[in-house]
Design an enzyme around this catalytic site. Structure first.
Site, short mmCIF file in Angstrom:
data_model
loop_
_atom_site.label_atom_id
_atom_site.label_comp_id
_atom_site.label_asym_id
_atom_site.label_seq_id
_atom_site.Cartn_x
_atom_site.Cartn_y
_atom_site.Cartn_z
N LYS A 16 0.82 -1.22 0.00
CA LYS A 16 0.00 0.00 0.00
C LYS A 16 0.86 1.26 0.00
CE LYS A 16 -2.50 -0.73 3.73
NZ LYS A 16 -2.07 -2.07 4.18
N ARG A 91 -9.74 0.57 8.89
CA ARG A 91 -9.21 -0.76 9.19
C ARG A 91 -10.18 -1.53 10.08
NH1 ARG A 91 -3.31 0.54 8.80
NH2 ARG A 91 -2.10 -1.33 9.08
N ARG A 130 10.94 -6.48 4.87
CA ARG A 130 10.83 -5.05 5.19
C ARG A 130 11.46 -4.77 6.55
NH1 ARG A 130 5.01 -2.37 4.75
NH2 ARG A 130 4.58 -3.19 6.81
N ARG A 136 11.45 -1.45 11.02
CA ARG A 136 10.20 -1.12 11.71
C ARG A 136 9.97 -2.08 12.86
NH1 ARG A 136 5.05 0.21 7.94
NH2 ARG A 136 4.09 -0.96 9.63
N ARG A 148 -0.58 -9.00 13.30
CA ARG A 148 -1.04 -8.01 12.33
C ARG A 148 -1.88 -8.68 11.23
NH1 ARG A 148 3.68 -5.08 10.05
NH2 ARG A 148 2.18 -3.52 9.38
P1 AMP Z 1 0.62 0.72 8.88
O1 AMP Z 1 1.86 1.47 8.59
O2 AMP Z 1 -0.55 1.21 8.07
O3 AMP Z 1 0.80 -0.77 8.79
O4 AMP Z 1 0.26 1.02 10.41
C1 AMP Z 1 1.13 0.69 11.46
C2 AMP Z 1 0.35 0.52 12.76
O5 AMP Z 1 -0.36 1.75 13.08
C3 AMP Z 1 -0.75 -0.53 12.73
O6 AMP Z 1 -0.27 -1.82 12.98
C4 AMP Z 1 -1.68 -0.05 13.82
O7 AMP Z 1 -1.20 -0.36 15.11
C5 AMP Z 1 -1.63 1.46 13.64
N1 AMP Z 1 -2.68 1.90 12.69
C6 AMP Z 1 -2.52 2.40 11.43
N2 AMP Z 1 -3.69 2.69 10.85
C7 AMP Z 1 -4.64 2.36 11.77
C8 AMP Z 1 -6.06 2.38 11.79
N3 AMP Z 1 -6.76 2.82 10.72
N4 AMP Z 1 -6.69 1.96 12.91
C9 AMP Z 1 -6.01 1.54 13.99
N5 AMP Z 1 -4.68 1.45 14.03
C10 AMP Z 1 -3.99 1.85 12.94
#
Ligand code: AMP
Length: 191
Positions: A16, A91, A130, A136, A148
């Site tokens: 994404k 999400r 990654r 990360r 996740r």
């Molecule tokens: P991402 O980079 O989009 O994978 O987001 C990293 C982390 O941020 C996720 O594993 C969640 O803990 C938190 N996060 C990101 N977007 C959301 C969302 N829409 N709702 C809840 N937690 C989020």
């Protein structure tokens, strides 16, 4: 070009973030990544960041009320008037419902949910890779990766059933080179 109010959807590791940067340039709209917003707050050790860290480090979702308030605030800014690219939000179904409310209050509608799909095994391989490249915290531990993936399946994937009846889901095969996947996404907007 068709409407530019867009959600980029897919499991962790679907690409994404990589595709979002390209799509942002194509559409010329702001890229709004909730993951990036949380990482910014974590890095700057804000109150929101301290809350987010607790959840994201273990691969869980930050609570809806916190996340929804952050997105509502961002979408109230003037730069989204000609479109936006939401990456990592919604999400959960409550988040999808909240987004409908936010955008209907703005007098607009959602045009596309671009759903990038990738199988579990490939996700695991990509996330592990990654972790070694980007460092990360939430990519490093296999238990966190599994969390996740489970979180995606239990809480995020149901958003697709919420959006499908609206006729706005565009399914994209996420397997292939970055360019191949982007060409598939681009085709959505060339119709
Ligand atoms: P991402 O980079 O989009 O994978 O987001 C990293 C982390 O941020 C996720 O594993 C969640 O803990 C938190 N996060 C990101 N977007 C959301 C969302 N829409 N709702 C809840 N937690 C989020």
């Amino acid at each position: 070009m068709s409407g530019k109010n867009v959600v980029l959807f897919g499991p962790p590791g679907a690409g994404k973030g990589t595709q979002a940067v390209r799509l942002r340039d194509l559409l010329d709209v702001p890229h709004i990544s909730t993951g990036d917003m949380f990482r910014y707050h974590i890095k700057n050790d804000t109150e929101l960041g301290r809350t987010a860290k607790e959840y994201s480090n273990s691969g869980r979702l930050v609570p809806d009320e916190v996340t929804i308030a952050m997105v509502r605030d961002r979408l109230s800014q003037a730069d989204v008037k000609d479109g936006f690219l939401l990456d990592g939000f919604p999400r959960s179904v409550p988040q999808a419902e909240a987004l409908d409310k936010i955008i209907s209050d703005l007098g607009i509608t959602l045009d596309h949910v671009v759903n990038i799909s990738v199988q579990d095994e490939e996700i695991r391989t990509r996330l592990a890779k990654r972790a070694s490249i980007e460092g990360r915290a939430d990519d490093a531990d296999p238990a966190v990766i599994q969390n996740r993936i489970d979180t995606y399946k239990q809480q995020s994937e149901p958003c697709l059933s919420y959006y499908r009846p609206k006729g706005i889901v565009r399914d994209i095969d996420g397997i292939g080179s970055i360019e191949e996947v982007f060409d598939r996404i681009k085709a959505v907007f060339e119709k």
